[in-house]
Design a protein around this motif. Structure first.
Motif, short mmCIF file in Angstrom:
data_model
loop_
_atom_site.label_atom_id
_atom_site.label_comp_id
_atom_site.label_asym_id
_atom_site.label_seq_id
_atom_site.Cartn_x
_atom_site.Cartn_y
_atom_site.Cartn_z
N UNK A 191 0.73 -1.16 0.07
CA UNK A 191 -0.19 -0.06 0.12
C UNK A 191 1.06 1.09 -0.05
N UNK A 192 0.79 2.16 -1.09
CA UNK A 192 1.58 3.37 -1.19
C UNK A 192 0.88 4.38 -0.66
N UNK A 193 1.16 5.10 0.45
CA UNK A 193 0.63 6.35 1.23
C UNK A 193 1.08 7.35 0.46
N UNK A 194 0.66 8.24 -0.36
CA UNK A 194 1.23 9.41 -1.01
C UNK A 194 1.55 10.49 0.09
N UNK A 195 0.98 10.55 1.23
CA UNK A 195 1.34 11.62 2.06
C UNK A 195 2.04 11.22 3.24
N UNK A 196 2.38 9.77 3.31
CA UNK A 196 3.41 9.30 4.21
C UNK A 196 4.13 8.43 3.72
N UNK A 197 5.36 8.42 3.27
CA UNK A 197 6.03 7.24 2.76
C UNK A 197 6.57 6.40 4.05
N UNK A 198 6.70 6.77 5.17
CA UNK A 198 6.73 5.86 6.30
C UNK A 198 5.92 4.74 6.38
N UNK A 199 4.45 5.17 6.16
CA UNK A 199 3.46 4.13 6.09
C UNK A 199 3.74 3.31 5.04
N UNK A 200 4.22 3.58 3.79
CA UNK A 200 4.59 2.94 2.72
C UNK A 200 5.58 1.86 2.97
N UNK A 201 6.53 2.17 3.76
CA UNK A 201 7.67 1.23 4.17
C UNK A 201 7.21 0.48 5.16
N UNK A 202 6.54 0.80 6.06
CA UNK A 202 5.84 -0.30 7.07
C UNK A 202 4.89 -1.32 6.29
N UNK A 203 4.43 -0.80 5.43
CA UNK A 203 3.46 -1.80 4.69
C UNK A 203 4.31 -2.89 3.61
N UNK A 204 5.45 -2.26 3.21
CA UNK A 204 6.27 -3.19 2.43
C UNK A 204 6.90 -4.05 3.50
N UNK A 205 7.44 -3.63 4.61
CA UNK A 205 8.02 -4.60 5.40
C UNK A 205 6.85 -5.78 5.90
N UNK A 206 5.72 -5.38 6.29
CA UNK A 206 4.60 -6.05 6.47
C UNK A 206 4.36 -7.14 5.39
N UNK A 207 4.62 -6.67 4.20
CA UNK A 207 4.18 -7.63 3.07
C UNK A 207 5.52 -8.80 2.81
N UNK A 208 6.64 -8.19 2.98
CA UNK A 208 8.00 -8.97 2.94
C UNK A 208 8.06 -9.97 3.91
#
Length: 596
Positions: free
Chosen positions: A133-150
């Motif tokens: 999930x890419x959060x355009x307003x908060x890349x930290x949330x995007x990174x957290x989503x990436x880590x969760x998927x990995x």
């Protein structure tokens, strides 16, 4: 030979047949060193190519091409079990603009991170069970989503971060921002976005999907400011075993030189002469304090030189690659600190040790901008910037000593000190005085220039002491010329050290007008003379030379010059067009000189 000047893409270097100095044998050492590593080196020292090599080695998507990329390299013969086992994410903070206020920089950072996360999602879409999930307003949330998927896959993430301290370096030299410290504080202090990003990395590396992190940069500034935000990295940049991880060794440069000179059908002595020239201008970096450590060459400068040599079978006119010009700004910062000009003067002249109890590695941007700087602080910062480096031996007290690594960096010191001391120096007068010395062996115009333009500055500045170092620094800043001469300060000749030698570059010796120069400096203080500055203003040269302390210094200098002159003729087998001088300063009021 294809030299990879400016190319940081490891796959392209290998597949397109560029020359590559194999550093893959370091991979097992890096794996053993720790899972989260911090590796610091000056700008343009090959850090990005190193990260690209790591990316190609560990990327699961490159497994089918392992033999093609690494088969002929050291690691290809004996790979580690971790090769091609990771999902790899690579960030380069030098690609994030530091312009604007903290909100603008945060937006730039988020855009950059989200772009990389999207690319990661595309690269590994067949291996990821759910979309990131890419959060355009908060890349930290995007990174957290990436880590969760990995973490839902059987794979781990290897995170590579290049130029992690780019914001700090840019802000430090961007004096046009009056509130640059507050901008940086907003990014890193409290819950600043950069600190929050590294806190997320730290949490993800604690069993939440990130297995390894490799971070490169120039200085430990950001790590210090983040404190507990990211206090888990192992610092490997001072370890002896990684001294040559980036940069070229003498043997590697020698092989390149041999290849180019053979291709140019140049005689064997030319190869030896070329290696000697490159050693003077580009070698000398030692990144660990252990004694007797061999120096390494700056790879960007070396490739710049070799590319010119191969193209025209001749040396480049300018030995300094313009890509390193930004180092001038960092020297300017140090020069304008209290005592900074004295430190730069000492380093330029190589007279006296720049001894440090210990290299400082815990200082942040607030310290750099606000806190009073001691010599250890300033010297440590210059080490990280690559304009000072460890000397081969410690001093008599066992302290580590820092020195200017080579002539190309010393030219930056000379340029910066001249701009600091005499910013209004008349260019025409300067050039005329220099040409009189180098073309006609007439030192009088240069001495008059020092008396009229440098001495008034010295007499007004708050120096703790004045001696021949001060005088030598003035002449060095006026004379430093890398396009025609090899300049050396405190050159070892026989049993002594000559104050200043200027020897014509080998490729310039066919210009018959140019002369080789040797100068010995002496100093007599006003107290020893028993005279005031006003009393020194009127006597002519002969009267000044006759003063007993001055006559004694001139005779002493003449004896040294005669010994050095013989030593130089023996050291350089070619016939030198050598002219020798003794220059004696009387306070910072007058100069007298002898032609020897």
């Amino acid at each position: 030979m294809k030299f990879p000047y400016g190319i940081a893409n490891f796959e392209a270097v290998i597949s397109e047949g560029y020359e590559y100095v194999d550093r893959t044998a370091f991979l097992p050492l890096l794996e053993d060193a720790g899972k989260q590593l911090l590796f610091l080196r000056p700008r343009r020292f090959g850090k990005s190519l190193l990260l690209s090599m790591l990316e190609n080695y560990y990327d699961l998507n490159k497994a089918s091409r392992f033999e093609e990329i690494f088969g002929k390299l050291a690691i290809g013969q004996n790979p580690t079990p971790l090769h091609n086992r990771y999902l790899v994410m690579k960030w380069d903070f030098s690609a994030v603009s530091p312009e604007g206020d903290a909100n603008k920089i945060t937006a730039n950072l988020f855009d950059y991170l989200n772009g990389n996360i999207r690319k990661f999602s595309d690269d590994y879409k067949d291996l990821l069970p759910t979309p990131i999930i890419i959060n355009t307003d908060n890349a930290l949330a995007s990174f957290q989503s990436l880590v969760a998927v990995v973490s839902q896959t059987p794979y781990k993430l290897y995170l590579l971060i290049d130029e992690y301290d780019n914001f700090a370096n840019e802000i430090m030299v961007s004096q046009h921002y009056p509130s640059h410290d507050s901008r940086y504080a907003a990014l890193l202090m409290g819950e600043g976005v950069l600190k929050s990003l590294f806190k997320n990395i730290k949490a993800a590396a604690a069993g939440q999907g990130v297995d390894r992190v490799f971070i490169t940069g120039v200085a430990p500034i950001v790590m210090s400011d983040m404190s507990s935000g990211y206090n888990v990295a192992t610092n490997i940049y001072l370890e002896e075993r990684f001294n040559t991880l980036c940069g070229f060794t003498e043997g590697e440069i020698s092989q390149f030189v041999q290849g180019v000179t053979q291709a140019c059908q140049l005689p064997t002595p030319f190869a030896d002469e070329t290696l000697s020239l490159m050693r003077d201008f580009y070698n000398g970096y030692r990144f660990c304090p252990e004694p007797q450590q061999d120096g390494v060459y700056n790879p960007t400068l070396a490739l710049y030189f070799l590319g010119h040599l191969q193209t025209g079978c001749a040396y480049p006119r300018r030995m300094l690659d313009s890509n390193l010009s930004m180092d001038r700004n960092k020297l300017s910062y140090i020069a304008n600190l209290p005592g900074g000009d004295q430190l730069i003067m000492t380093a330029l002249s190589q007279q006296g040790d720049i001894a440090i109890q210990e290299l400082q590695d815990r200082f942040g941007v607030h310290d750099i901008l606000q806190v009073k700087k001691d010599p250890d602080f300033m010297a440590s910062l210059l080490y990280y910037f690559g304009v000072l480096t460890f000397r081969r031996e410690a001093n008599a007290f066992g302290e580590s000593c820092l020195v200017v690594p080579n002539l190309v960096i010393r030219s930056l010191y000379a340029e910066r000190l001249q701009a600091l001391l005499v910013p209004q120096l008349d260019w025409h007068d300067h050039q005329a005085a220099v040409k009189s010395l180098l073309g006609h062996a007439d030192i009088a115009p240069l001495c008059h220039l020092v008396e009229s333009q440098y001495f008034p500055v010295f007499s007004k500045r708050d120096y703790r002491w004045l001696n021949e170092l001060t005088i030598k620094a003035a002449f060095l800043t006026l004379l430093f010329e890398q396009a025609t001469y090899i300049m050396d300060s405190e050159a070892e000749i026989g049993d002594g050290y000559a104050d200043l030698t200027m020897l014509i570059r080998p490729d310039m010796r066919h210009f018959q007008q140019l002369q080789d120069i040797l100068i010995e400096f002496k100093y007599v203080g006003l107290k020893e003379l028993g005279m005031t500055a006003a009393e020194l203003a009127t006597p002519d040269q002969a009267a000044l030379e006759a003063l007993p302390p001055v006559a004694s210094r001139l005779r002493e200098g003449r004896e040294r010059v005669l010994a050095y002159r013989d030593g130089l003729q023996s050291k350089y087998r070619q016939q030198l067009r050598l002219h020798s001088f003794v220059v004696c300063a009387l306070g910072v009021e007058r100069l007298v000189w002898w032609v020897v």
